[in-house]
Design a protein around this motif. Sequence first.
Motif, short mmCIF file in Angstrom:
data_model
loop_
_atom_site.label_atom_id
_atom_site.label_comp_id
_atom_site.label_asym_id
_atom_site.label_seq_id
_atom_site.Cartn_x
_atom_site.Cartn_y
_atom_site.Cartn_z
N ILE A 11 -6.79 -1.74 3.06
CA ILE A 11 -5.74 -1.37 4.01
C ILE A 11 -4.52 -2.26 3.82
O ILE A 11 -3.37 -1.81 3.91
CB ILE A 11 -6.26 -1.50 5.47
N VAL A 12 -4.77 -3.54 3.54
CA VAL A 12 -3.67 -4.46 3.26
C VAL A 12 -2.83 -3.92 2.11
O VAL A 12 -1.60 -3.87 2.18
CB VAL A 12 -4.20 -5.88 2.94
N GLU A 13 -3.50 -3.48 1.04
CA GLU A 13 -2.79 -2.93 -0.12
C GLU A 13 -1.96 -1.71 0.27
O GLU A 13 -0.82 -1.55 -0.14
CB GLU A 13 -3.79 -2.55 -1.23
N GLU A 14 -2.57 -0.83 1.06
CA GLU A 14 -1.88 0.40 1.48
C GLU A 14 -0.64 0.09 2.30
O GLU A 14 0.43 0.66 2.09
CB GLU A 14 -2.87 1.22 2.34
N LEU A 15 -0.81 -0.84 3.26
CA LEU A 15 0.32 -1.20 4.12
C LEU A 15 1.42 -1.89 3.32
O LEU A 15 2.60 -1.61 3.52
CB LEU A 15 -0.15 -2.13 5.23
N LEU A 16 1.03 -2.78 2.42
CA LEU A 16 2.02 -3.47 1.59
C LEU A 16 2.84 -2.49 0.78
O LEU A 16 4.06 -2.61 0.68
CB LEU A 16 1.32 -4.45 0.64
N ARG A 17 2.14 -1.50 0.20
CA ARG A 17 2.86 -0.48 -0.58
C ARG A 17 3.84 0.26 0.31
O ARG A 17 4.98 0.51 -0.08
CB ARG A 17 1.87 0.50 -1.22
N ALA A 18 3.40 0.63 1.52
CA ALA A 18 4.28 1.36 2.43
C ALA A 18 5.46 0.49 2.86
O ALA A 18 6.61 0.95 2.87
CB ALA A 18 3.49 1.82 3.66
N ILE A 19 5.20 -0.77 3.16
CA ILE A 19 6.28 -1.67 3.59
C ILE A 19 7.29 -1.84 2.45
O ILE A 19 8.51 -1.82 2.67
CB ILE A 19 5.72 -3.03 4.05
N ALA A 20 6.78 -1.96 1.22
CA ALA A 20 7.68 -2.09 0.07
C ALA A 20 8.53 -0.84 -0.09
O ALA A 20 9.72 -0.90 -0.40
CB ALA A 20 6.88 -2.37 -1.20
N ARG A 21 7.92 0.32 0.13
CA ARG A 21 8.70 1.58 0.04
C ARG A 21 9.78 1.63 1.10
O ARG A 21 10.92 2.00 0.84
CB ARG A 21 7.76 2.79 0.22
N ILE A 22 9.40 1.25 2.33
CA ILE A 22 10.33 1.33 3.45
C ILE A 22 11.52 0.40 3.24
O ILE A 22 12.66 0.75 3.51
CB ILE A 22 9.59 0.97 4.76
N THR A 23 11.24 -0.79 2.71
CA THR A 23 12.31 -1.77 2.57
C THR A 23 13.01 -1.61 1.22
O THR A 23 14.22 -1.39 1.17
CB THR A 23 11.76 -3.20 2.69
N ARG A 24 12.25 -1.67 0.13
CA ARG A 24 12.87 -1.65 -1.20
C ARG A 24 13.49 -0.30 -1.54
O ARG A 24 14.61 -0.22 -2.02
CB ARG A 24 11.82 -2.00 -2.26
N GLU A 25 12.73 0.78 -1.31
CA GLU A 25 13.23 2.10 -1.73
C GLU A 25 14.13 2.73 -0.68
O GLU A 25 15.16 3.30 -1.00
CB GLU A 25 12.06 3.04 -2.06
N GLY A 35 -6.47 -0.99 11.09
CA GLY A 35 -5.45 -0.66 10.10
C GLY A 35 -4.63 0.55 10.53
O GLY A 35 -3.41 0.58 10.37
N GLU A 36 -5.32 1.55 11.09
CA GLU A 36 -4.60 2.75 11.55
C GLU A 36 -3.69 2.42 12.73
O GLU A 36 -2.58 2.94 12.85
CB GLU A 36 -5.61 3.84 11.93
N GLN A 37 -4.16 1.52 13.61
CA GLN A 37 -3.31 1.09 14.74
C GLN A 37 -2.06 0.40 14.22
O GLN A 37 -0.96 0.61 14.75
CB GLN A 37 -4.08 0.13 15.65
N GLN A 38 -2.21 -0.42 13.18
CA GLN A 38 -1.05 -1.11 12.63
C GLN A 38 -0.08 -0.11 11.99
O GLN A 38 1.13 -0.21 12.16
CB GLN A 38 -1.49 -2.16 11.62
N MET A 39 -0.62 0.88 11.28
CA MET A 39 0.23 1.91 10.68
C MET A 39 0.99 2.66 11.77
O MET A 39 2.18 2.97 11.63
CB MET A 39 -0.61 2.89 9.86
N LEU A 40 0.29 2.94 12.87
CA LEU A 40 0.94 3.65 13.97
C LEU A 40 2.02 2.77 14.63
O LEU A 40 3.10 3.26 14.97
CB LEU A 40 -0.11 4.08 15.00
N ALA A 41 1.73 1.48 14.76
CA ALA A 41 2.72 0.56 15.34
C ALA A 41 3.98 0.54 14.46
O ALA A 41 5.10 0.56 14.96
CB ALA A 41 2.13 -0.84 15.50
#
Length: 246
Positions: free
Chosen positions: A176-190, A145-151
């Motif tokens: 981790i899926v939940e955490e990444l989804l939230r981050a991806i939603a922030r990056i794209t939506r917000e 999960g951390e590797q994916q966040m870093l990628a």
Amino acid sequence: MAELLKVENLRAGYGEAVVLNDISLSLGEGETLALLGRNGTGKTTLMDTLAGATRQHGGQIFLGGQPLHTLPSHERAAAGIGWVPQERNIFKSLTVHENLTAVQRPGRKGPGGRESRPWTPERVYEMFPRLAERKTNLGTQLSGGEQQMLAVGRALVLNPRLLLLDEPLEGLAPIIVEELLRAIARITREEGLSAIIVEQHPQAILRISHRAVVLDHGNVVHASAADTLQQDPELLDRLLGVARKL
Ligand SMILES: Nc1ncnc2c1ncn2[C@@H]1O[C@H](COP(=O)(O)OP(=O)(O)O)[C@@H](O)[C@H]1O
Ligand SMILES: [Mg+2]
């Protein structure tokens, strides 16, 4: 809405083999596209072709009006493609912080010449507090999960115009899926960054996407608003070839 990505009659594959037959699609500035389809239908090949990592046999790709298909892969990052390949390309022998600073590029003018707030390693740490705690750890010492966040962080500090995420949630623990989804939603939506997201499990991604495209055998077999698919699970199952239990 201004058009960001335009793909016309794209044919591409590996060597002589053509995997993508004739792909056309477009995406507006600030939009997120869910790219769906069964295994082996060409999703990764399409993402890799946008990034310039396959053999293109025909067709055209424009990003903000600029032709990408004429650029070699290494120039597409400068043109605005932030690519997170399926195999998570981080430098395993560098620390988290070195991974981010090694590829960092200055921000670019947003739509209408407006300077959007640039992505820096600090902003990536804000988005992914787990990475902040691992700043000095080597890539080899990170969990999946951390590797994916870093990628994802590495793609963000390129300050791209279009983020390409190829199965970002694959093989990760539910929390981790939940955490990444939230981050991806922030990056794209917000933050309004445009993105194409490939996902095998479409519901979570359809919820945060504007548009949806389904591939089959290297062709677009469906293109619509993401809502249309989200509200029609039978159509979605049929397109994805899922046998529906009676
Ligand atoms: N490096 C490669 N060389 C040759 N064929 C490939 C390569 N990668 C993928 N393919 C083929 O391209 C097709 C589409 O694969 P891919 O784009 O990875 O599908 P998806 O991401 O939708 O699962 C498959 O038939 C696969 O076997
Ligand atoms: Mg794939």
